[in-house]
Design a protein around this motif. Structure first.
Motif, PDB file in Angstrom:
ATOM      1  N   PRO A 138       0.786  -4.887  -5.675  1.00 59.22           N
ATOM      2  CA  PRO A 138       0.640  -4.539  -4.321  1.00 59.22           C
ATOM      3  C   PRO A 138      -0.386  -3.706  -4.324  1.00 59.22           C
ATOM      4  O   PRO A 138      -1.028  -2.920  -5.173  1.00 59.22           O
ATOM      5  CB  PRO A 138       1.929  -3.877  -4.285  1.00 59.22           C
ATOM      6  N   ILE A 139      -1.085  -3.346  -3.090  1.00 53.40           N
ATOM      7  CA  ILE A 139      -1.974  -2.539  -2.667  1.00 53.40           C
ATOM      8  C   ILE A 139      -1.677  -1.208  -2.596  1.00 53.40           C
ATOM      9  O   ILE A 139      -2.465  -0.435  -3.314  1.00 53.40           O
ATOM     10  CB  ILE A 139      -2.691  -3.241  -1.209  1.00 53.40           C
ATOM     11  N   GLY A 140      -0.725  -0.768  -2.030  1.00 51.11           N
ATOM     12  CA  GLY A 140      -0.191   0.498  -1.933  1.00 51.11           C
ATOM     13  C   GLY A 140       0.645   0.935  -3.134  1.00 51.11           C
ATOM     14  O   GLY A 140       1.023  -0.097  -3.958  1.00 51.11           O
ATOM     15  N   LEU A 199       9.815   5.235   6.781  1.00 51.68           N
ATOM     16  CA  LEU A 199       8.671   4.521   7.206  1.00 51.68           C
ATOM     17  C   LEU A 199       8.880   3.705   8.442  1.00 51.68           C
ATOM     18  O   LEU A 199       8.705   2.472   8.773  1.00 51.68           O
ATOM     19  CB  LEU A 199       8.260   3.675   6.176  1.00 51.68           C
ATOM     20  N   ARG A 200       9.748   4.582   9.238  1.00 55.10           N
ATOM     21  CA  ARG A 200      10.382   3.777  10.472  1.00 55.10           C
ATOM     22  C   ARG A 200       9.483   3.110  11.391  1.00 55.10           C
ATOM     23  O   ARG A 200       9.661   2.127  11.952  1.00 55.10           O
ATOM     24  CB  ARG A 200      11.117   4.939  11.199  1.00 55.10           C
ATOM     25  N   SER A 201       8.286   4.083  11.557  1.00 52.82           N
ATOM     26  CA  SER A 201       7.271   3.866  12.446  1.00 52.82           C
ATOM     27  C   SER A 201       6.657   2.314  12.088  1.00 52.82           C
ATOM     28  O   SER A 201       6.399   1.455  12.715  1.00 52.82           O
ATOM     29  CB  SER A 201       6.322   4.602  12.880  1.00 52.82           C
ATOM     30  N   ASP A 202       6.672   2.310  10.625  1.00 52.08           N
ATOM     31  CA  ASP A 202       5.863   1.038  10.041  1.00 52.08           C
ATOM     32  C   ASP A 202       6.845  -0.121  10.412  1.00 52.08           C
ATOM     33  O   ASP A 202       6.620  -1.099  10.626  1.00 52.08           O
ATOM     34  CB  ASP A 202       5.614   1.216   8.794  1.00 52.08           C
ATOM     35  N   LEU A 205       0.710  -9.955  -2.076  1.00 53.41           N
ATOM     36  CA  LEU A 205       1.675  -8.870  -2.478  1.00 53.41           C
ATOM     37  C   LEU A 205       1.678  -7.852  -1.289  1.00 53.41           C
ATOM     38  O   LEU A 205       0.634  -7.568  -0.546  1.00 53.41           O
ATOM     39  CB  LEU A 205       0.868  -8.266  -3.547  1.00 53.41           C
ATOM     40  N   PRO A 206       2.831  -7.205  -1.282  1.00 53.09           N
ATOM     41  CA  PRO A 206       3.135  -6.169  -0.081  1.00 53.09           C
ATOM     42  C   PRO A 206       1.725  -5.122  -0.171  1.00 53.09           C
ATOM     43  O   PRO A 206       1.436  -4.489  -1.238  1.00 53.09           O
ATOM     44  CB  PRO A 206       4.262  -5.565  -0.437  1.00 53.09           C
ATOM     45  N   VAL A 207       1.370  -4.538   1.009  1.00 52.88           N
ATOM     46  CA  VAL A 207       0.548  -3.395   1.070  1.00 52.88           C
ATOM     47  C   VAL A 207       1.613  -2.490   1.651  1.00 52.88           C
ATOM     48  O   VAL A 207       1.976  -2.420   2.675  1.00 52.88           O
ATOM     49  CB  VAL A 207      -0.491  -3.776   2.038  1.00 52.88           C
ATOM     50  N   VAL A 208       1.656  -1.500   0.720  1.00 56.03           N
ATOM     51  CA  VAL A 208       2.535  -0.409   1.273  1.00 56.03           C
ATOM     52  C   VAL A 208       1.914   1.120   1.667  1.00 56.03           C
ATOM     53  O   VAL A 208       0.982   1.289   0.806  1.00 56.03           O
ATOM     54  CB  VAL A 208       3.691   0.070   0.031  1.00 56.03           C
ATOM     55  N   LEU A 211      -0.840   0.692   6.531  1.00 59.82           N
ATOM     56  CA  LEU A 211      -2.128   0.523   5.830  1.00 59.82           C
ATOM     57  C   LEU A 211      -2.548  -1.118   6.021  1.00 59.82           C
ATOM     58  O   LEU A 211      -3.668  -1.311   5.760  1.00 59.82           O
ATOM     59  CB  LEU A 211      -1.865   0.974   4.160  1.00 59.82           C
ATOM     60  N   ASP A 212      -1.530  -2.072   5.496  1.00 55.61           N
ATOM     61  CA  ASP A 212      -2.014  -3.426   5.736  1.00 55.61           C
ATOM     62  C   ASP A 212      -2.711  -3.495   7.060  1.00 55.61           C
ATOM     63  O   ASP A 212      -3.594  -4.229   7.258  1.00 55.61           O
ATOM     64  CB  ASP A 212      -0.848  -4.276   5.667  1.00 55.61           C
ATOM     65  N   ARG A 213      -2.132  -3.196   8.280  1.00 48.96           N
ATOM     66  CA  ARG A 213      -2.862  -3.210   9.139  1.00 48.96           C
ATOM     67  C   ARG A 213      -4.268  -2.608   9.633  1.00 48.96           C
ATOM     68  O   ARG A 213      -5.063  -2.850  10.375  1.00 48.96           O
ATOM     69  CB  ARG A 213      -1.662  -2.959  10.633  1.00 48.96           C
TER      70      ARG A 213
END
Length: 334
Positions: A9-11, A20-23, A310-313, A317-319
């Motif tokens: 993954p990226i992160g 990570l509520r806002s995400d 793969l997930p960006v964490v 950060l993905d956005r």
């Protein structure tokens, strides 16, 4: 060595219990929008694909079938990996822009960048010979005896994640067996990674940059529109592989973990300048570097990090990376 962890993954992994509520809230809204508009992205993409392929002349129906199969494959793989619908008509996330590039970006410069032998000449011309890890041998079948004193690194020139380390004669023999199938197959077809299709299958051998079993830290610089925005730092790749994302000012961008922030490499400014020179006039490239004996070395250039699957964490950060990709396209006139 540049390939180790390519499919991670990226992160980095969020700390247990980290909020990570806002995400999550934004992700839920994005997923709801995706469900409500699930048919539109596919239809719009398919219509554009048909126009590009053409509707007259021999073979048009076959081209249509190929395009439709690729679009369906990309959508289904994205849904399977991310558990959300892909916004292909109007990508918003980094992971979505990677899918868009796979289907629509046919920049003739990309295959050269993915060829791990040929790209070294481009890097030497742009940055100087001292940036390049010399290729000690390349071909289709590894020789019975090592072409240079051990330890050595064996890579596939036409793919990623295909790497072996030979520190002893026994490891060289094992690497020969492992690499025998690499040069017999075309990389990237099943993930629709077009840039690899034209790269000549083969192998290359480089000197080993590690110290015993310890591999050097891998710095992966994310460059949007010719400007480095983030550096993904890969630690302990041979034993307990993990990674942390820092921004260009060396402020942590990924969630807190038990690991402290990695030390800022002494040659970071040179890495950034070199990556930006190589990625000039490109919407996005990832340039991987090492710091060895007090100087930066080029590892590889990547055009489809993790194939965008793969997930960006964290999700934000993905956005954020997706927004930088869109801005780079606008600035470059796409």
């Amino acid at each position: 060595m540049a390939h180790a962890g390519e499919r991670w993954p990226i992160g980095d992994q969020p700390a247990r219990g980290a909020s990570l509520r806002s995400d999550r809230g934004q992700a839920d809204r994005d997923d709801q929008e995706g469900r409500l508009g699930a048919r539109r992205p596919l239809a719009g993409t398919w219509d554009r694909g048909r126009r590009r392929a053409g509707r007259s002349g021999a073979g048009s129906s076959e081209r249509d079938e190929v395009i439709l199969a690729a679009v369906l494959r990309v959508h289904l793989l994205y849904l399977w990996q991310h558990r959300r619908v892909l916004h292909l008509r109007r990508p918003r996330r980094f992971s979505e822009w990677v899918q868009h590039r796979k289907l629509f970006d046919r920049d003739p410069r990309l295959p050269l960048l993915t060829d791990k032998v040929a790209v070294k000449a481009l890097v030497a011309s742009a940055l100087g010979d001292d940036w390049v890890i010399p290729t000690l041998w390349h071909g289709r079948v590894l020789p019975a005896r090592p072409p240079a004193p051990l330890p050595l690194v064996i890579k596939a020139r036409h793919g990623c994640g295909q790497i072996a380390f030979a520190r002893t004669p026994a490891e060289w023999d094992a690497a020969r067996a492992q690499a025998s199938g690499w040069s017999q197959t075309r990389y990237g077809r099943w993930l629709d990674e077009w840039a690899y299709a034209g790269v000549t299958p083969g192998l290359l051998v480089e000197r080993y940059l590690g110290d015993g079993d310890t591999l050097p830290v891998d710095y992966k610089l994310f460059v949007f529109g010719g400007r480095v925005a983030f550096v993904q730092v890969h630690l302990h790749r041979a034993t307990a592989h993990r990674w942390i994302v820092m921004d260009r000012d060396w402020v942590r961008a990924s969630p807190p973990t038990h690991d402290p922030d990695p030390s800022r490499p002494a040659t970071l400014d040179r890495m950034i300048a070199g990556a930006e020179r190589l990625a000039r006039d490109h919407v996005f490239l990832r340039i991987d570097c090492y710091e060895v004996d007090g100087r930066p070395l080029f590892g590889e250039a990547t055009v489809y990090p993790g194939s965008g699957l793969l997930p960006v964490v964290p999700a934000s950060l993905d956005r954020q990376m997706g927004s930088l990709w869109r801005q780079a396209r606008e600035e470059l006139g796409f």
